[in-house]
Scaffold this active site. Structure first.
Site, mmCIF file in Angstrom:
data_model
loop_
_atom_site.group_PDB
_atom_site.id
_atom_site.type_symbol
_atom_site.label_atom_id
_atom_site.label_comp_id
_atom_site.label_asym_id
_atom_site.label_seq_id
_atom_site.Cartn_x
_atom_site.Cartn_y
_atom_site.Cartn_z
ATOM 1 N N CYS A 50 -31.345 -2.816 20.679
ATOM 2 C CA CYS A 50 -30.078 -2.089 20.767
ATOM 3 C C CYS A 50 -28.913 -3.035 20.451
ATOM 4 C CB CYS A 50 -29.915 -1.495 22.159
ATOM 5 S SG CYS A 50 -28.391 -0.530 22.354
ATOM 6 N N CYS A 54 -24.602 -4.205 26.887
ATOM 7 C CA CYS A 54 -24.662 -3.863 28.311
ATOM 8 C C CYS A 54 -25.302 -5.025 29.074
ATOM 9 C CB CYS A 54 -25.458 -2.591 28.525
ATOM 10 S SG CYS A 54 -24.862 -1.175 27.544
ATOM 11 N N CYS A 57 -28.932 -4.838 30.652
ATOM 12 C CA CYS A 57 -30.027 -4.214 29.909
ATOM 13 C C CYS A 57 -30.857 -5.199 29.087
ATOM 14 C CB CYS A 57 -29.464 -3.132 28.989
ATOM 15 S SG CYS A 57 -30.759 -2.150 28.198
ATOM 16 N N CYS A 94 -37.846 13.354 30.415
ATOM 17 C CA CYS A 94 -36.681 12.662 29.882
ATOM 18 C C CYS A 94 -37.126 11.637 28.845
ATOM 19 C CB CYS A 94 -35.926 11.963 31.006
ATOM 20 S SG CYS A 94 -35.481 13.070 32.361
ATOM 21 N N CYS A 125 -34.844 16.481 28.630
ATOM 22 C CA CYS A 125 -33.663 15.626 28.756
ATOM 23 C C CYS A 125 -33.774 14.508 27.727
ATOM 24 C CB CYS A 125 -33.576 15.041 30.171
ATOM 25 S SG CYS A 125 -32.138 13.963 30.443
ATOM 26 N N CYS A 185 -26.083 15.080 32.485
ATOM 27 C CA CYS A 185 -26.709 14.153 33.430
ATOM 28 C C CYS A 185 -25.952 12.834 33.291
ATOM 29 C CB CYS A 185 -28.189 13.972 33.108
ATOM 30 S SG CYS A 185 -29.031 12.726 34.127
ATOM 31 N N ARG A 257 -29.983 11.910 41.818
ATOM 32 C CA ARG A 257 -31.278 11.266 41.601
ATOM 33 C C ARG A 257 -31.289 9.828 42.091
ATOM 34 N NH1 ARG A 257 -32.262 11.844 36.129
ATOM 35 N NH2 ARG A 257 -33.206 13.865 36.586
#
Length: 331
Positions: A50, A54, A57, A94, A125, A185, A257
């Site tokens: 990616c 972040c 991550c 998901c 999702c 979400c 969640r």
């Protein structure tokens, strides 16, 4: 009607702990069956590489996390994994991809996954990063039920965590998802060095949307090797419970969640989070690249706490209490 102004939200979060739990449980019982938990399964359909930065991550290409990048999974393989998830009891499937945003060449495969999972009777999702209006419309047309795009933290603290996209970028994508008619979400991560005020502001941002998210994942940071947050000190567990309880009170109709970090939580802490209003979990051994309690451990926990899974249509319960599993083996 709850006033989500900053002072009141802070008063909720900082209330005497027993009063906070009592209020959260009271709100929860007015909207949900208190012993029912919604079960989801998360699959990484494209891992690593990616371009975002972040700080939490391991999938960022900018960090030496020793995680190899992969291409997007084949559609049939994803559908095979979805069948296994349904057989294990998940009612929502998901799918996540480590992208800044999907490219047009990716969309046919992604849409085929949504259609195929939807056809199994599972809720669908996706989390794919930022979306264009057209991409959101295509996902809705394919039958996507939920789109996940976390705001991660407060607007004030956001730039301490991510610089490759803005807080406003996150909100713009959520607006596109909502405009397309897809359930939202969105939640965040706690334990990244933020203050209690940051956690309160994150929840206020979500609660003050024109339509608050239908699903609010609250993640506890799991420090990943090679990332800037690899050595972050653990968050006080009571702060996690306060975050869950405040989310429940500010967003009474949302599924809250208990997400990443459960593998590091004691049964007692998870039980307290459920009492505070968490009523959704991910099941399975992994969450994208992080560990997660397996089905057997969750079954034992559900059995201890007399919890049962929410069913969608004819989907099987998840996870089965250990007592029921033993009885079936004996039969």
């Amino acid at each position: 009607m709850i006033d989500n102004s900053k002072p009141d939200a802070a008063a909720i979060y900082n209330a005497p702990f027993m009063e906070l739990l009592y209020r959260a449980q009271t709100v929860h019982r007015s909207h949900f069956e208190p012993s029912t938990i919604q079960c989801s399964k998360l699959l990484s359909i494209k891992t690593g590489g990616c371009p975002e930065d972040c700080s939490y991550c391991s999938q960022s290409a900018r960090y030496d996390s020793e995680l190899s990048a992969s291409k997007m999974m084949e559609v049939q393989k994803v559908l095979n994994e979805a069948r296994k998830a349904k057989a294990a009891g998940a009612t929502r499937y998901c799918m996540g991809a480590a992208w800044r945003s999907p490219k047009e060449r990716d969309m046919p495969g992604v849409l085929a996954m949504v259609r195929g999972v939807k056809a199994m009777g599972l809720e669908t999702c996706m989390t794919l990063g930022m979306l264009s209006d057209d991409q959101a419309a295509q996902l809705r047309e394919a039958g996507l039920d939920y789109y996940n795009h976390n705001i991660d933290t407060s607007e004030r603290y956001y730039s301490e965590v991510i610089t490759s996209r803005t807080f406003a970028d996150r909100l713009d994508t959520l607006d596109r998802v909502r405009a397309a008619g897809i359930n939202v979400c969105s939640g965040g991560i706690v334990g990244m060095g933020e203050t209690a005020d940051d956690r309160i502001d994150m929840l206020r941002t979500l609660a003050e949307m024109q339509e608050p998210p239908e699903s609010v994942p609250i993640n506890m940071l799991m420090p990943m090797k090679g990332t800037p947050m690899a050595d972050m000190a653990p968050l006080d567990p009571i702060e996690m419970v306060r975050t869950i309880a405040t989310a429940r009170i500010l967003m009474p109709r949302a599924y809250v969640r208990l997400s990443a970090g459960r593998s590091e939580m004691s049964d007692e802490l998870q039980a307290m989070c459920f009492f505070a209003g968490a009523n959704s979990i991910f099941v399975g051994d992994t969450l994208l690249t992080a560990d997660n309690p397996g089905e057997d451990k969750d079954a034992l926990l559900f059995n201890k706490l007399n919890l049962r899974a929410e069913a969608v249509e004819a989907a099987p319960a998840c996870p089965k209490p250990a007592v029921e599993q033993t009885q079936e083996r004996a039969a």
